[in-house]
Motif scaffolding. Structure first.
Motif, PDB file in Angstrom:
ATOM      1  N   SER A  55      38.219  48.123  54.211  1.00 32.83           N
ATOM      2  CA  SER A  55      38.261  47.492  55.661  1.00 32.83           C
ATOM      3  C   SER A  55      39.354  46.525  55.890  1.00 32.83           C
ATOM      4  CB  SER A  55      36.858  46.581  55.606  1.00 32.83           C
ATOM      5  OG  SER A  55      37.305  45.389  54.603  1.00 32.83           O
ATOM      6  N   SER A  56      39.758  46.403  57.097  1.00 35.96           N
ATOM      7  CA  SER A  56      41.094  46.011  57.577  1.00 35.96           C
ATOM      8  C   SER A  56      41.100  44.699  57.208  1.00 35.96           C
ATOM      9  CB  SER A  56      41.114  46.205  59.057  1.00 35.96           C
ATOM     10  OG  SER A  56      40.164  45.590  59.748  1.00 35.96           O
ATOM     11  N   ASP A  57      39.936  44.117  57.124  1.00 28.08           N
ATOM     12  CA  ASP A  57      40.161  42.481  56.623  1.00 28.08           C
ATOM     13  C   ASP A  57      40.347  41.991  55.059  1.00 28.08           C
ATOM     14  OD1 ASP A  57      37.571  43.219  55.774  1.00 28.08           O
ATOM     15  OD2 ASP A  57      36.823  41.501  56.136  1.00 28.08           O
ATOM     16  N   LYS A  58      40.447  43.326  54.393  1.00 27.14           N
ATOM     17  CA  LYS A  58      40.664  42.959  52.953  1.00 27.14           C
ATOM     18  C   LYS A  58      42.393  43.645  52.661  1.00 27.14           C
ATOM     19  CE  LYS A  58      36.973  41.426  51.740  1.00 27.14           C
ATOM     20  NZ  LYS A  58      36.209  41.542  52.762  1.00 27.14           N
ATOM     21  N   ALA A 186      45.638  46.540  49.276  1.00 26.83           N
ATOM     22  CA  ALA A 186      44.372  46.722  49.860  1.00 26.83           C
ATOM     23  C   ALA A 186      43.037  46.366  48.875  1.00 26.83           C
ATOM     24  CB  ALA A 186      43.901  47.932  50.538  1.00 26.83           C
ATOM     25  N   VAL A 187      42.163  45.525  48.893  1.00 22.92           N
ATOM     26  CA  VAL A 187      41.098  45.359  48.110  1.00 22.92           C
ATOM     27  C   VAL A 187      40.091  46.112  48.505  1.00 22.92           C
ATOM     28  CG1 VAL A 187      39.797  43.596  46.902  1.00 22.92           C
ATOM     29  CG2 VAL A 187      42.049  42.973  47.538  1.00 22.92           C
ATOM     30  N   GLY A 188      39.370  46.989  47.612  1.00 23.05           N
ATOM     31  CA  GLY A 188      38.161  47.618  47.966  1.00 23.05           C
ATOM     32  C   GLY A 188      37.071  46.757  48.430  1.00 23.05           C
ATOM     33  N   GLU A 189      36.540  47.031  49.452  1.00 21.04           N
ATOM     34  CA  GLU A 189      35.400  46.329  50.263  1.00 21.04           C
ATOM     35  C   GLU A 189      34.165  46.170  49.123  1.00 21.04           C
ATOM     36  OE1 GLU A 189      33.497  44.316  53.524  1.00 21.04           O
ATOM     37  OE2 GLU A 189      35.508  45.035  52.785  1.00 21.04           O
ATOM     38  N   GLN A 190      33.907  47.092  48.028  1.00 21.92           N
ATOM     39  CA  GLN A 190      32.777  46.830  47.248  1.00 21.92           C
ATOM     40  C   GLN A 190      33.298  46.316  45.943  1.00 21.92           C
ATOM     41  OE1 GLN A 190      31.261  50.855  46.941  1.00 21.92           O
ATOM     42  NE2 GLN A 190      30.843  50.869  49.258  1.00 21.92           N
ATOM     43  N   ALA A 191      34.501  45.763  45.926  1.00 22.33           N
ATOM     44  CA  ALA A 191      35.004  45.212  44.538  1.00 22.33           C
ATOM     45  C   ALA A 191      34.317  43.876  44.363  1.00 22.33           C
ATOM     46  CB  ALA A 191      36.543  45.083  44.657  1.00 22.33           C
ATOM     47  N   LEU A 197      39.460  37.743  45.803  1.00 17.46           N
ATOM     48  CA  LEU A 197      40.646  38.237  45.381  1.00 17.46           C
ATOM     49  C   LEU A 197      41.811  38.173  46.570  1.00 17.46           C
ATOM     50  CD1 LEU A 197      42.880  39.266  43.504  1.00 17.46           C
ATOM     51  CD2 LEU A 197      41.484  41.527  43.560  1.00 17.46           C
ATOM     52  N   HIS A 198      41.150  38.663  47.790  1.00 18.35           N
ATOM     53  CA  HIS A 198      42.218  38.669  48.951  1.00 18.35           C
ATOM     54  C   HIS A 198      42.601  37.333  49.460  1.00 18.35           C
ATOM     55  CE1 HIS A 198      42.835  39.049  53.389  1.00 18.35           C
ATOM     56  NE2 HIS A 198      43.630  40.164  52.897  1.00 18.35           N
TER      57      HIS A 198
END
Length: 226
Positions: A55-58, A186-191, A197-198
């Motif tokens: 997702s763009s916010d990550k 980019a951090v995975g949305e489901q991480a 982390l972001h």
């Protein structure tokens, strides 16, 4: 595919020429620390064909892939933590890990101190790597992040990234413009702890001195895709 959001020097020269001729109240002003929000959206949209949970916010726009590595290491690692490389690490990556007091592990095993596993297309993937990573997260009760570092998106690599939740991508968008680098983390949305982390990435970027990515290059990239 991911190659569609990479930009050549010719594209950027054309875009920069057009951009600098456009009247603007602040053409070279700073963007937000994480990059222009619209650019993050464009990058996220460009990754959609890969079917990864993003997702763009990550997203966090960086001053190139080397900066992304340094930022991620500063955000994630403490002294004594381990980074497991599936191939010999680049010199800048090794230096960043060691500067954090962490340990470079090549062709080793996952332990309770493993915080990051670095994936490359250079070697065959170990069978069942996603299961090993999930088991480590469950056993040790903390995230074990899988970093796709400038990864060639083969079907085998993508299948792994789709099957494991705690993923981070580090990419170079512009790599043939001497002295000018733009990339993204980019951090995975489901991480696990994705938002945390972001936020740590944002703080680490400032601590490393990467206050904002190059604003003009960000806008030039937008010109090439608008």
């Amino acid at each position: 595919m991911i190659e569609d959001i990479f930009f050549s020097v010719d594209q950027l020269h054309a875009a920069l020429g057009d951009f600098m001729n456009i009247e603007s109240t602040d053409p070279d002003g700073n963007s937000s620390a994480s990059g222009l929000p619209i650019l993050c959206e464009v990058l996220c949209d460009g990754m959609q064909p890969l079917s990864l949970p993003l997702s763009s916010d990550k997203f966090y726009v960086t001053c190139g892939a080397a900066a992304g590595r340094a930022i991620l290491v500063r955000a994630l690692l403490n002294e004594g933590d381990e980074v497991l490389f599936l191939y010999p690490p680049a010199d800048d990556f090794r230096s960043a890990v060691e500067a954090a007091g962490a340990v470079v592990v090549a062709n080793g095993i996952l332990t309770e101190r493993t915080r990051l596993v670095v994936l490359s297309e250079q070697d065959p993937l170990p069978a069942g790597l996603d299961d090993f990573l999930r088991n480590a997260e469950n056993i040790y009760g903390q995230p074990v992040y899988l970093l796709a570092d400038c990864l060639n998106p083969t079907e085998e690599n993508l299948a792994l990234l789709r099957s494991y939740d705690s993923i981070v991508l580090n990419e170079e968008l512009v790599d043939d413009v001497s002295g000018e680098c733009v990339g993204f983390l980019a951090v995975g949305e489901q991480a696990r702890d994705a938002q945390l982390l972001h936020a740590a990435i944002a703080g680490a970027a400032r601590a490393c001195g990467f206050v904002t990515p190059p604003s003009i290059l960000q806008r030039a990239i937008l010109e090439t895709v608008s």
